[in-house]
Design an enzyme around this catalytic site. Sequence first.
Site, PDB file in Angstrom:
ATOM      1  N   CYS A  30      75.243  40.929   9.024  1.00 19.30           N
ATOM      2  CA  CYS A  30      74.077  41.379   8.247  1.00 19.30           C
ATOM      3  C   CYS A  30      72.857  41.639   9.135  1.00 19.30           C
ATOM      4  CB  CYS A  30      73.746  40.384   7.156  1.00 19.30           C
ATOM      5  SG  CYS A  30      75.167  39.973   6.147  1.00 19.30           S
ATOM      6  N   HIS A  57      67.019  42.099   4.874  1.00 14.29           N
ATOM      7  CA  HIS A  57      68.423  42.243   4.484  1.00 14.29           C
ATOM      8  C   HIS A  57      68.547  41.785   3.040  1.00 14.29           C
ATOM      9  CE1 HIS A  57      72.568  41.577   3.904  1.00 14.29           C
ATOM     10  NE2 HIS A  57      72.530  40.275   4.112  1.00 14.29           N
ATOM     11  N   ASN A  61      74.958  42.764  -2.053  1.00 20.16           N
ATOM     12  CA  ASN A  61      74.699  42.509  -0.630  1.00 20.16           C
ATOM     13  C   ASN A  61      75.661  43.379   0.180  1.00 20.16           C
ATOM     14  OD1 ASN A  61      75.004  41.438   1.988  1.00 20.16           O
ATOM     15  ND2 ASN A  61      74.527  39.358   1.346  1.00 20.16           N
TER      16      ASN A  61
HETATM   17  C1  LIG Z   1      76.056  31.488  -3.549  1.00 18.14           C
HETATM   18  C2  LIG Z   1      74.884  30.801  -4.251  1.00 18.14           C
HETATM   19  C3  LIG Z   1      74.223  31.776  -5.223  1.00 18.14           C
HETATM   20  C4  LIG Z   1      75.445  29.633  -5.031  1.00 18.14           C
HETATM   21  O1  LIG Z   1      74.373  28.930  -5.640  1.00 18.14           O
HETATM   22  P1  LIG Z   1      74.228  27.382  -5.461  1.00 18.14           P
HETATM   23  O2  LIG Z   1      73.099  26.935  -6.288  1.00 18.14           O
HETATM   24  O3  LIG Z   1      74.232  27.069  -3.988  1.00 18.14           O
HETATM   25  O4  LIG Z   1      75.613  26.917  -6.096  1.00 18.14           O
HETATM   26  P2  LIG Z   1      76.346  25.546  -5.910  1.00 18.14           P
HETATM   27  O5  LIG Z   1      77.636  25.816  -5.212  1.00 18.14           O
HETATM   28  O6  LIG Z   1      75.456  24.469  -5.359  1.00 18.14           O
HETATM   29  O7  LIG Z   1      76.626  25.213  -7.409  1.00 18.14           O
HETATM   30  C5  LIG Z   1      75.589  24.956  -8.348  1.00 18.14           C
HETATM   31  C6  LIG Z   1      76.168  25.015  -9.729  1.00 18.14           C
HETATM   32  O8  LIG Z   1      76.509  26.374 -10.049  1.00 18.14           O
HETATM   33  C7  LIG Z   1      77.894  26.468 -10.364  1.00 18.14           C
HETATM   34  N1  LIG Z   1      78.400  27.731  -9.830  1.00 18.14           N
HETATM   35  C8  LIG Z   1      78.718  28.018  -8.553  1.00 18.14           C
HETATM   36  N2  LIG Z   1      79.107  29.308  -8.469  1.00 18.14           N
HETATM   37  C9  LIG Z   1      79.008  29.822  -9.698  1.00 18.14           C
HETATM   38  C10 LIG Z   1      79.239  31.094 -10.249  1.00 18.14           C
HETATM   39  N3  LIG Z   1      79.650  32.134  -9.488  1.00 18.14           N
HETATM   40  N4  LIG Z   1      79.007  31.288 -11.552  1.00 18.14           N
HETATM   41  C11 LIG Z   1      78.579  30.278 -12.350  1.00 18.14           C
HETATM   42  N5  LIG Z   1      78.324  29.046 -11.891  1.00 18.14           N
HETATM   43  C12 LIG Z   1      78.542  28.823 -10.580  1.00 18.14           C
HETATM   44  C13 LIG Z   1      78.540  25.273  -9.716  1.00 18.14           C
HETATM   45  O9  LIG Z   1      79.733  24.900 -10.386  1.00 18.14           O
HETATM   46  C14 LIG Z   1      77.464  24.234  -9.873  1.00 18.14           C
HETATM   47  O10 LIG Z   1      77.490  23.721 -11.190  1.00 18.14           O
HETATM   48  P3  LIG Z   1      77.102  22.174 -11.511  1.00 18.14           P
HETATM   49  O11 LIG Z   1      75.641  22.035 -11.113  1.00 18.14           O
HETATM   50  O12 LIG Z   1      77.323  22.075 -12.981  1.00 18.14           O
HETATM   51  O13 LIG Z   1      78.020  21.354 -10.671  1.00 18.14           O
HETATM   52  C15 LIG Z   1      73.840  30.253  -3.243  1.00 18.14           C
HETATM   53  O14 LIG Z   1      74.390  29.249  -2.453  1.00 18.14           O
HETATM   54  C16 LIG Z   1      73.317  31.306  -2.356  1.00 18.14           C
HETATM   55  O15 LIG Z   1      72.578  32.178  -2.803  1.00 18.14           O
HETATM   56  N6  LIG Z   1      73.643  31.251  -1.044  1.00 18.14           N
HETATM   57  C17 LIG Z   1      73.259  32.239  -0.083  1.00 18.14           C
HETATM   58  C18 LIG Z   1      74.259  33.320  -0.126  1.00 18.14           C
HETATM   59  C19 LIG Z   1      73.870  34.510   0.646  1.00 18.14           C
HETATM   60  O16 LIG Z   1      72.834  35.079   0.462  1.00 18.14           O
HETATM   61  N7  LIG Z   1      74.767  34.917   1.527  1.00 18.14           N
HETATM   62  C20 LIG Z   1      74.604  36.087   2.262  1.00 18.14           C
HETATM   63  C21 LIG Z   1      73.936  35.826   3.548  1.00 18.14           C
HETATM   64  S1  LIG Z   1      74.079  37.243   4.500  1.00 18.14           S
END
Ligand SMILES: CC(C)(COP(=O)(O)OP(=O)(O)OC[C@H]1O[C@@H](n2cnc3c(N)ncnc32)[C@H](O)[C@@H]1OP(=O)(O)O)[C@@H](O)C(=O)NCCC(=O)NCCS
Length: 332
Positions: free
Chosen positions: A123, A257, A288
């Site tokens: 990225c 990005h 993304n």
């Molecule tokens: C991927 C992302 C959106 C996930 O969000 P998060 O808050 O970290 O998610 P978590 O894995 O901690 O899970 C939080 C809750 O959401 C739920 N969850 C995770 N993925 C889910 C999905 N796709 N849909 C619905 N619920 C989801 C989990 O089960 C968890 O539920 P709980 O609180 O009841 O246990 C987040 O980590 C993120 O934005 N990361 C950066 C990703 C990115 O930008 N990558 C590119 C870089 S180039």
Amino acid sequence: MTSAIRTSTGAEHARILGVGGYRPSRIVPNAEIVERIDSSDEWIRTRSGIVSRRWATPEETVAAMSVAAGGKALAAAGIQADQLGCVLVSTVSHLAQTPAIATSVATELGAGGVAAFDISAACAGFCYGLELAQSMVRTGSATYVLVVGVERLSDLTDPDDRSTAFLFGDGAGAVVVGPAEEPGIGPVVWGSDGSQADVIRQKQTWEQALASGEFPHLTMEGNQVFRWASYAMAKVAQEALDRAGVRPEDLDAFIPHQANNRITDAMAKALKLPDHVVIARDIAEQGNTSAASIPLAMERMLATAEVKSGDTALVIGFGAGLVYAAQVITVP
Ligand SMILES: CC(C)(COP(=O)(O)OP(=O)(O)OC[C@H]1O[C@@H](n2cnc3c(N)ncnc32)[C@H](O)[C@@H]1OP(=O)(O)O)[C@@H](O)C(=O)NCCC(=O)NCCS
């Protein structure tokens, strides 16, 4: 006997002269994705800002999308393909190890014979390419350089993976970099952190995948990426401003990005960007797209008149590696 080696010199300054993009024809709304990952449109919108993304059809190959975006960038710059001295293609989703796709892209565009190679910087690939291009223009290795960021991340994404299935999209963005009378690309702040190489990666090497019969999809530690991007990257962006001698209030636009709207918000807040600074939100309809996301966002902002030629923008790319790069640029 020692003899002096002559060196080349190029233009005093470089800038982006034109930008072009290619967005695949197939629009994929959240509704098409949610069932397989037990998610919801609301969750995806709130957590990432994504409403829909584009996924390429079989005909919309990495090469075809690159040529389409590259052709538009050349037209916008008013440069003919045979004036190019180099073609750089940043991608992690051209699924052939060798040869680089850049040579075919150069030939198809009508720039056959020029230096051409691919960059693997995920990225951050577009910003890495921009730095290489401006160095070439200023050292005289090339007068005009085409930098393409292109991805078909749908090929690498596991549709059953809750943390990535909703995130990634496909597309291509390109710019022409060439000589300028004023500085148009500020000093780059770039780097890497191999101690976090595992946080965004393919699940297996191609060799392991052949042995196991499983496709080596992308996998991501979402929380870890989120923390790193939200905090460390704001510091990198600030350093790029400082090195260019530009204050947040001097900016017209912030074009990070398009990883995730919450990461963009966290960076904008840490940088204390004033309200007049327009922030790129191309992710809403594009997902993304890794190396393609910054030029695609820039193209949309020009098309919608959110920015205009001559504006000052901060760009920053960051992702798998981990790698990052940021510059202040003049909008083409
Ligand atoms: C991927 C992302 C959106 C996930 O969000 P998060 O808050 O970290 O998610 P978590 O894995 O901690 O899970 C939080 C809750 O959401 C739920 N969850 C995770 N993925 C889910 C999905 N796709 N849909 C619905 N619920 C989801 C989990 O089960 C968890 O539920 P709980 O609180 O009841 O246990 C987040 O980590 C993120 O934005 N990361 C950066 C990703 C990115 O930008 N990558 C590119 C870089 S180039």
